[in-house]
Design a protein around this motif. Structure first.
Motif: not given
Lengths: 548, 548
Positions: A73, A100, A109, A112, B84, B87, B281-285, B290, B406-409, B539, B542
């Motif tokens: 982004v 990472e 997924m 960003h 974006g 994604a 979808f399995i997305i972190d956000s 997760f 998801f894309y978090n821009s 985060m 992470g």
């Protein structure tokens, strides 16, 4: 031992990037924490595009500039600035954080990302950089960094470096001596090109030098000055080469841009029987929309790694070596008595007595500015009348001109002026139209809060003037901002609104205070400088098949 | 006969893009002149990135959105918005002008180019679109346009169209019936997936539906509501699927995001013996970094073109056909008495009595906002506390939630709110933090001047709050703007500054006036909502390998 981030930061500092321009994000926090440890100072920007432009403006003065963002982004928001640096040969380093390495390996997924392929942004940058590297191995990172930086500095074009979050403090070796790429000319090619050029130059009656974009980028000013001293040739510059050689030079004739040139400059160039183009390209915006009369039969085109004499191409000839050979081999020459130096030709053009109550016109404004400029000023201009009305202006001794006269991306100048104002003490002036300004206006906040002394001239002609000059319609209208109120909203002092010649004088007085000053110049919708009118007409001609 | 521009514009209008968002430039003037002839209305934006985001916000409400820019410098400035949209599966059309075809053929160095190769930007867009077309042949353009648009609408992903200036008025055939891609499931794959799913669902004691990003994009609300009616299943949503099904639905339990969920939601989901994921979808956000407990042994994952049951993948199964089969074949079921609907669970959470002199805290602000929201509101949020503190908020009937969860821009929301406010009468609210706001702040000028009724809540916590929650340092600081003064500088009325609960009440009263309202909410530097704190901690975990 050091770590990858410190390795990179030490190199950047060593090569001239004492500052970097950044916008934060989670996966780049670790790298930014390393930046805090020195030696490079971070300037926080409002957005990535502006940060990219700031790195570009900085690089034009310091030989290298750096922008740091988060993953995907961030770099994608800055990519047009890097495109500009690529087009205009500016050595900008863009550093992006990345998740990472384990996430990339697992194609998770993650916010960003664009999906499972983490390399998309990096591969896009590959198209507009000379190196695009992923630093995921501490044993290789130093070499990757050095190789990329050496390409950046050799070609004067941007590079992209991506550092995963788990790599930023990974240990690696300390930086040793930095090896620059030192590529020599092919000897026979250099010899043949030199022989042919000397032959033609010796026979020429009134040769002239034409300076272009590469001169400032590749720091060719000193050799060119020596060549001028030795030969006595007159010289002109394209807008992209403006002020690369100080315009007070007695052999400087003026800016040449085809039919948009001043008549005496046009005549001198077009009557010349041999033109030695140094670091110049045939670009529409440099050549008055391709109206320059540069007959191939009288051209020696010298570029970074090649020389073209008439239709004959000599590859692998380095511009600096070629100029050196000319200096060695050309006979001493005197300056022609028929040469009209710009300093003499334009002396009377800038006589200006303010008529305090008169509404300020664009032409009068720039006439006044010509005498407001001082030696050593840095002048940053955006596309539009800011560019067109300054390109032919006679600049004082050692002033520097920063513009995107080729790539022409509006909005460039605001970020670029931040970059140009950072880390140096020369007075910096910004000329920007309202349309260009709206693109990246917020970055004047950063100028204010990092105590830049920039003087901003915002030319408000209520729309995209250059587009109106081509073809007008509602698509050329802008939201009518109260521009002079903006600096206050961004945390500084109110700007100054100028509508008359008298108000301009007061504003210029205030601008002498050596602090950030914002001056809104309000002019008419169709009040254009002469060259903008010509540029508009040329572009209208160039797009005449677009209208019914 | 019509011309290429009119062909494209008629198609856009027909498919739902009654507006487009544009930034002018010389080679796109001809196209924009065609836009003036109708039927699509152009909104002039301050910059291309914001225009791209506006097209995204518009597309999320109207099923398609359009951004128009000039050559290369325009699309590259907008590219992150298109990334974006790619994604997040948003059908955005980006149209770029281009120089006349003869220039590309001659590889001339023209302003706005990156050098001799005119295809660089177009090829970059190829990576983040489902079609990237150069419309240089009037006989082929209609087919290219239709093919690209059909892909855009089928995959709900962006497309790139480039029109050279000499092509915009070239004649071509009139648009006929638009053919959408209608791809059917592989029959045996659909049959097997259905059989297996019915088998598992029939045996499950407490199955639950989990709704994700694709539901709103592919307009699956009606089939899912039918499935809920038939089966009586409870349902939860990921943040990316928030409010896709109205949150007043009696079977709606709440937002599930792993450990960031409310305890009763977490328990309901994690105690369920079968989870039917629809368009998720399995997305972190989405999954609380997760932390969601989605054991593969109890998952049926239904996506746009595939179904995965436990570890078994069924390809070429269309989500709508699969849901239809479930509706047909599953037995009627009743809503479990143990189901706790969100409307009941959260009823008491939003009791709020203002303490007028108390300093306003983030949690109290959002508590108040929950009751300020009305049915049918459109709520646009940026990343940070605006997202985290609203994702779990109980939304009123038929409210719509627009975010880049998801894309978090950061910065997405300002342009997106402009797009969301355009061409529809629903009340639109924007929640944006100071860091996100600084990215594209100027676009509120466009809201003001196109008479958007948007209510803007600017959360000023003096820096990047989410980054401070991860790891704090000077890189998280921002220039301290006086945000509430900005609307006046941009040509509107002064905004409202809120620091206490009493001031918030006054501001909310003013915001009922059905006009553009800008409210700056000034809170403490480390005043975070609960979920932001958890997200920050996740985060930090992470990226813990980034700090020494």
């Amino acid at each position: 031992m050091t770590n990858i981030s410190q390795y990179l930061l030490k190199r950047l500092h060593e090569l001239g990037s004492k500052h970097l321009f950044g916008v934060c994000g989670d996966v780049v926090l670790g790298f930014m924490e390393q930046v805090q440890k020195g030696p490079v100072k971070q300037i926080n920007c409002c957005n990535e595009l502006n940060a990219g432009y700031a790195a570009d403006g900085y690089a034009r003065l310091h030989g290298i500039g750096t922008v740091v963002t988060t993953f995907t982004v961030g770099p994608l928001s800055a990519i047009n600035a890097i495109g500009g640096a690529y087009a205009e040969h500016v050595p900008v380093v863009i550093i992006a954080g990345a998740p990472e390495t384990k996430h990339a390996k697992a194609s998770r997924m993650l916010h960003h990302t664009l999906g499972p392929d983490y390399a998309v942004a990096r591969e896009m940058f590959h198209r507009i950089t000379v190196a695009s590297e992923y630093l995921d191995d501490p044993s290789k990172a130093p070499e990757q960094i050095d190789r990329a930086l050496s390409l950046c500095l050799y070609y004067k074009r941007p590079i992209y470096l991506e550092i995963p979050a788990d790599m930023v403090i990974e240990k690696c070796k300390e930086p040793g001596n930095f090896k620059r790429i030192e590529r020599k000319s092919d000897e026979s090619s250099l010899r043949d090109a030199t022989t042919e050029a000397i032959n033609l130059l010796s026979k020429a009656k009134n040769p002239i030098i034409l300076v272009g974009m590469e001169v400032l980028r590749h720091q060719l000013q000193e050799p060119i000055k020596k060549l001028l001293d030795k030969t006595g040739y007159g010289f002109v510059a394209f807008p992209t080469g403006k002020a690369a050689i100080s315009e007070d030079h007695p052999q400087f004739i003026g800016i040449y841009q085809g039919n948009w040139s001043r008549p005496y400059v046009k005549e001198m160039v077009e009557k010349s029987d041999l033109i030695l183009m140094l670091g110049a390209f045939i670009i529409d915006s440099d050549t008055g929309g391709f109206t320059a009369k540069l007959d191939i039969e009288k051209l020696i085109q010298v570029n970074f790694e090649q020389v073209k004499i008439k239709n004959q191409l000599f590859e692998n000839v380095k511009i600096d070596e070629f100029i050196d050979k000319l200096i060695q081999k050309l006979p001493e020459g005197k300056v022609s008595t028929s040469l009209i130096p710009a300093s003499k030709a334009l002396k009377d053009e800038y006589q200006y007595t303010p008529a305090p109550d008169d509404k300020l016109l664009v032409k009068r404004f720039f006439k006044r500015i010509a005498t407001f400029l001082k030696p050593n000023d840095v002048v940053v201009v955006d596309v539009g009348d800011s560019l067109y009305s300054t390109s032919g202006m006679l600049f004082p001794k050692n002033a520097t001109y920063i513009s995107q006269a080729f790539y022409n991306s509006i909005g460039f100048s605001v970020g670029a002026a931040l970059g140009a104002s950072t880390g140096q003490e020369r007075r910096t002036l910004l000329f920007v139209g309202d349309g260009s300004f709206q693109i990246g206006a917020q970055e004047i906040a950063t100028m204010i809060h990092t105590d830049c002394k920039t003087i901003v001239f915002l030319l408000n002609n209520d729309g995209y003037g250059i587009e109106r000059a081509i073809y007008d319609g509602p698509y050329n209208d802008l939201s009518p901002w109260r521009y002079h109120l903006l600096p206050e909203a961004l945390g500084g002092e109110k700007g100054i609104l100028v509508e008359t010649e008298g108000q301009l004088e007061e504003a210029l007085k205030k601008a002498e205070n050596n602090k950030f000053t914002f001056i809104e110049i309000k002019v008419g919708r169709f009040d254009f400088g002469d060259i903008l009118k010509m540029a508009g007409a040329a572009m209208a001609e160039g797009s005449k098949n677009s209208y019914e």
